[in-house]
Design a protein around this motif. Structure first.
Motif, PDB file in Angstrom:
ATOM      1  N   TYR A 124      32.983  26.768  38.081  1.00 52.63           N
ATOM      2  CA  TYR A 124      33.690  27.653  39.004  1.00 52.63           C
ATOM      3  C   TYR A 124      34.708  26.879  39.844  1.00 52.63           C
ATOM      4  CZ  TYR A 124      29.960  30.665  37.507  1.00 52.63           C
ATOM      5  OH  TYR A 124      29.099  31.394  36.734  1.00 52.63           O
ATOM      6  N   GLU A 150      39.488  32.566  41.974  1.00 50.80           N
ATOM      7  CA  GLU A 150      38.039  32.501  41.803  1.00 50.80           C
ATOM      8  C   GLU A 150      37.667  33.296  40.559  1.00 50.80           C
ATOM      9  OE1 GLU A 150      35.673  31.007  43.357  1.00 50.80           O
ATOM     10  OE2 GLU A 150      36.499  30.404  45.288  1.00 50.80           O
ATOM     11  N   VAL A 151      36.839  32.728  39.707  1.00 52.74           N
ATOM     12  CA  VAL A 151      36.378  33.460  38.543  1.00 52.74           C
ATOM     13  C   VAL A 151      35.111  34.212  38.943  1.00 52.74           C
ATOM     14  CG1 VAL A 151      34.982  31.568  37.646  1.00 52.74           C
ATOM     15  CG2 VAL A 151      35.952  33.214  36.080  1.00 52.74           C
ATOM     16  N   ALA A 152      34.918  35.423  38.353  1.00 55.29           N
ATOM     17  CA  ALA A 152      33.763  36.238  38.722  1.00 55.29           C
ATOM     18  C   ALA A 152      32.479  35.554  38.289  1.00 55.29           C
ATOM     19  CB  ALA A 152      33.870  37.602  38.064  1.00 55.29           C
ATOM     20  N   ARG A 153      31.481  35.579  39.180  1.00 53.26           N
ATOM     21  CA  ARG A 153      30.200  34.957  38.844  1.00 53.26           C
ATOM     22  C   ARG A 153      29.210  36.043  38.478  1.00 53.26           C
ATOM     23  NH1 ARG A 153      28.927  30.136  43.052  1.00 53.26           N
ATOM     24  NH2 ARG A 153      31.046  29.398  43.270  1.00 53.26           N
ATOM     25  N   TYR A 193      38.757  27.173  39.643  1.00 57.21           N
ATOM     26  CA  TYR A 193      39.546  27.465  40.856  1.00 57.21           C
ATOM     27  C   TYR A 193      40.648  26.432  41.041  1.00 57.21           C
ATOM     28  CZ  TYR A 193      40.668  27.497  45.824  1.00 57.21           C
ATOM     29  OH  TYR A 193      41.330  27.505  47.008  1.00 57.21           O
ATOM     30  N   GLN A 199      31.515  40.107  36.173  1.00 61.60           N
ATOM     31  CA  GLN A 199      32.435  39.844  35.063  1.00 61.60           C
ATOM     32  C   GLN A 199      32.774  41.143  34.339  1.00 61.60           C
ATOM     33  OE1 GLN A 199      30.444  36.833  32.750  1.00 61.60           O
ATOM     34  NE2 GLN A 199      30.927  35.255  34.266  1.00 61.60           N
TER      35      GLN A 199
END
Lengths: 565, 127
Positions: free
Chosen positions: A533, A543-546, A537, A551
């Protein structure tokens, strides 16, 4: 097992004596409290014999003995005590036996070595250089196994406070058995470093190590050209000539002072500030001492078109030197040599008191002259520190640092050599970058390999087709627009190094990067490279979905957006 | 501000607060503990667990573990309630409610751990 074999006879004697005493005691009738005859049980007989033979003597238990029993008890006492004295004497004799003590310490040593799980090095010879090297390795949390012939040095080793365990063996390091005990065949053994004072021993260590474990690196200290010719064809063997390293460093200080400054700063030399190079004059030098080291110095100075005036008592005019004075470098000779007008003087004899004398004369005749002095013994450190010299070069220290550099970060020397070829302007650029990034903090060198073990997330992203530039991974994980306080120095890719990579250099799997920075930035970088993550970034700024649900929601929103568009 | 983090934090803290609301009160007084609150706490906890699934970071793994512990204890407490709910006309007896509230108290600890990790992670990343 060794103890048991040696103690076999005393143990037999004890068993037989116990058997005689116990049997007799059990067979002789005694009287019970009511006067009827009573035999002692075997257990009671053993109990009685035990406290009698060990001279404890609880008395006549359970009831008073008869005269026959007392007679036998006297015999029991004497034979029991004698048997015990004999057994204890044998043990003491064994402990005092030198060979036994040696065997025991070797056994303990090889057990300690076998239990090492981290990569380690074998240092043969624990003199000035060896102890400096051990200290440096301990600072970088590397284990070393030390072999020295001198028991006093091994005792000294055990009293040092290292950060890691440094097992030491007292023995001849050139004996193959001792090298194997020290872990030469151990899968984690990375290098053997031969630093004994005897160069033939060093050669033998190198050859023996080569035969026993061809995969292990061998570093051998030797000043003889014959050894060099003998060992040069072998791969994985490296010859370290302290005189040559010394001459290299000294000529580096004269010819490329900025690079010398950078180099001393990287090896954390005392009192060195980055970007403040020594102001070394480039001509009009006096060189005192023309021994083995003096010859190397002269060779390197000549290569850089400096023609020093040499002062030495044993110099021959036929050796192709045009400027020399034959004689001891005392006050009179030095003033004859024109020290009052010379720009600099090198006190390079192999005697520390001579060198201090030369310094004294220099301070009287020409206090402005640049002074470089060779310190031969580590013990004289305080005297040299007090002499206010411009540059002290200590052979054991320079050798130790060079070997350490080679073991910890082998690529830094490649970089130094590259910078020497490129010239001072290039050095100045990198120095500026380092000082803005690190400033006055202690420099720390480390390398990172982009493989699944050391940089799990980076390899995952690379395999997924992401492009990673070197400038992206050194972004600060909290403030993306700022950089960590570290500078990438070399990128190593299938043995082809990229020197001083720019931020736009793209990284690939299995690249190895050498960094210089603070220890804190090493930790931050390591956590960045192992956290998908954070790395994502830093690469994209998003920010990538966690988690699966977010997602899925993100995918849903994207699909909707694309369908309306 | 990140909407994802808002929703995530909302459910994690909500599960802690509902858990607390159920536990608070005398441990042996059935009047102080509502079965409805317990059921809602389980529901919110399950949603929080669902949101944590699939996070591959170290912190994510720890959060998921804490959430699973809380689920396990709360569901056990609810099952115990079902077993003992016919003790008296008003519901479980004082002895039974002690067991139920103790279990929910254990879940409360797990939820507190969850929230501490969440706050710590947020403060650490500072972005």
């Amino acid at each position: 097992m060794l103890v048991l074999r040696y103690m076999r006879r005393p143990i037999f004697v004890l068993i037989i004596v116990y058997a005689i005493g116990i049997t007799g005691m059990a067979l002789i009738p005694g009287t019970a409290a009511d006067g009827s005859p009573e035999y002692m049980s075997l257990f009671h007989a053993f109990y009685f014999f035990t406290y009698t033979a060990t001279t404890t003597g609880f008395g006549e238990i359970p009831s008073e003995f008869t005269d026959q029993q007392r007679l036998w008890a006297i015999l029991c006492l004497y034979i029991g005590v004698i048997a015990w004295l004999y057994a204890i004497g044998s043990i003491i004799h064994l402990i005092q036996n030198m060979h036994f003590v040696q065997a025991l310490s070797e056994y303990r040593f090889s057990r300690v070595v076998n239990r090492i799980t981290e990569p380690f090095f074998i240092i043969c010879g624990f003199g000035d250089t060896g102890s400096l090297l051990a200290r440096g390795l301990s600072d970088h949390r590397f284990t070393a196994v030390v072999i020295d012939r001198d028991p006093e040095r091994i005792k000294a080793l055990s009293l040092r406070d290292y950060n890691v365990t440094m097992p030491g063996l007292c023995g001849d390091p050139s004996e193959p058995r001792h090298l194997v005990d020290a872990g030469l065949k151990h899968p984690q053994c990375k290098a053997v470093i031969a630093l004994t004072s005897d160069e033939d021993v060093n050669l033998k260590i190198a050859v023996v190590s080569r035969f026993i474990n061809p995969k292990v690196q061998v570093i051998c200290r030797s000043t003889s050209t014959k050894h060099k010719e003998q060992l040069a064809p072998l791969d994985n063997v490296r010859i370290i000539n302290p005189f040559e390293i010394f001459a290299q460093l000294l000529s580096m200080a004269i010819i490329t002072p900025r690079l010398h400054n950078l180099n001393s700063w990287l090896v954390r030399a005392k009192g060195v500030r980055l970007g403040v190079p020594l102001d070394v004059p480039s001509n009009n030098w006096i060189l005192c001492g023309y021994g083995r080291m003096g010859q190397w110095l002269h060779k390197y100075m000549k290569l850089n078109s400096i023609n020093p005036l040499i002062i030495d008592p044993d110099i021959e005019s036929s050796s192709g030197i045009d400027r020399f004075i034959k004689g001891y470098a005392d006050h009179g000779t030095l003033s004859d040599a024109g020290l009052d007008t010379a720009a600099g003087i090198v006190a390079g004899t192999d005697n520390d008191s001579d060198n201090l004398n030369i310094l004294m004369s220099a301070q009287v005749l020409n206090p402005k002259a640049f002074t470089i002095v060779r310190q031969n013994h580590h013990a004289n450190q305080l005297a040299f520190d007090a002499a206010s010299v411009d540059l002290i070069l200590q052979s054991s220290l320079t050798t130790g640092r060079r070997i350490l550099k080679y073991l910890i970060s082998p690529h830094i020397q490649i970089l130094i050599d590259y910078l020497r070829e490129q010239g001072e302007q290039h050095t100045e650029k990198i120095v500026n970058r380092l000082s803005t990034s690190i400033g006055d903090q202690t420099p720390h060198l480390w390398s990172v390999t982009l493989d699944s073990k050391h940089a799990k997330s980076a390899t995952e992203l690379l395999n997924a087709g992401h492009i990673i530039n070197i400038g992206d991974i050194i972004r600060h994980p909290s403030r993306r627009c700022e950089s960590l306080s570290c500078v990438p120095l070399v990128v190593l890719r299938t043995n082809r190094p990229i020197m001083l990579p720019e931020n736009e250099i793209q990284l690939f799997n299995n690249d190895s990067i050498l960094f210089c920075g603070t220890e804190q930035s090493e930790q931050l970088l390591a956590s960045t490279l192992n956290n998908t993550y954070t790395l994502h970034y830093l690469l994209t700024g998003k920010e990538v979905a966690r988690g699966f649900i977010f997602q899925w929601l993100g995918q849903l929103a994207e699909d909707k957006k694309s369908s309306t568009a | 501000m990140n909407l994802e983090r808002v929703i995530f934090g909302f459910f994690i803290i909500l599960s802690l607060t509902f858990n607390f609301v159920f536990v608070i009160g005398d441990i042996d007084n059935p009047m102080h503990h509502s079965v409805w609150i317990l059921t809602i706490a389980i529901l919110v906890n399950l949603i929080a667990t669902g949101l944590k699934l699939g996070d591959r970071s170290q912190v994510g793994a720890l959060l998921l573990a804490a959430s699973l512990v809380a689920d396990l204890l709360l569901i056990t407490a609810r099952v115990v309630w079902v077993i003992y709910q016919n003790d008296t006309l008003q519901g479980p007896s004082a002895e039974s409610i002690v067991t139920i509230v103790s279990l929910a108290g254990g879940a409360l600890i797990a939820n507190i751990v969850s929230v501490i990790i969440l706050i710590g992670d947020t403060l650490m990343s500072r972005r």
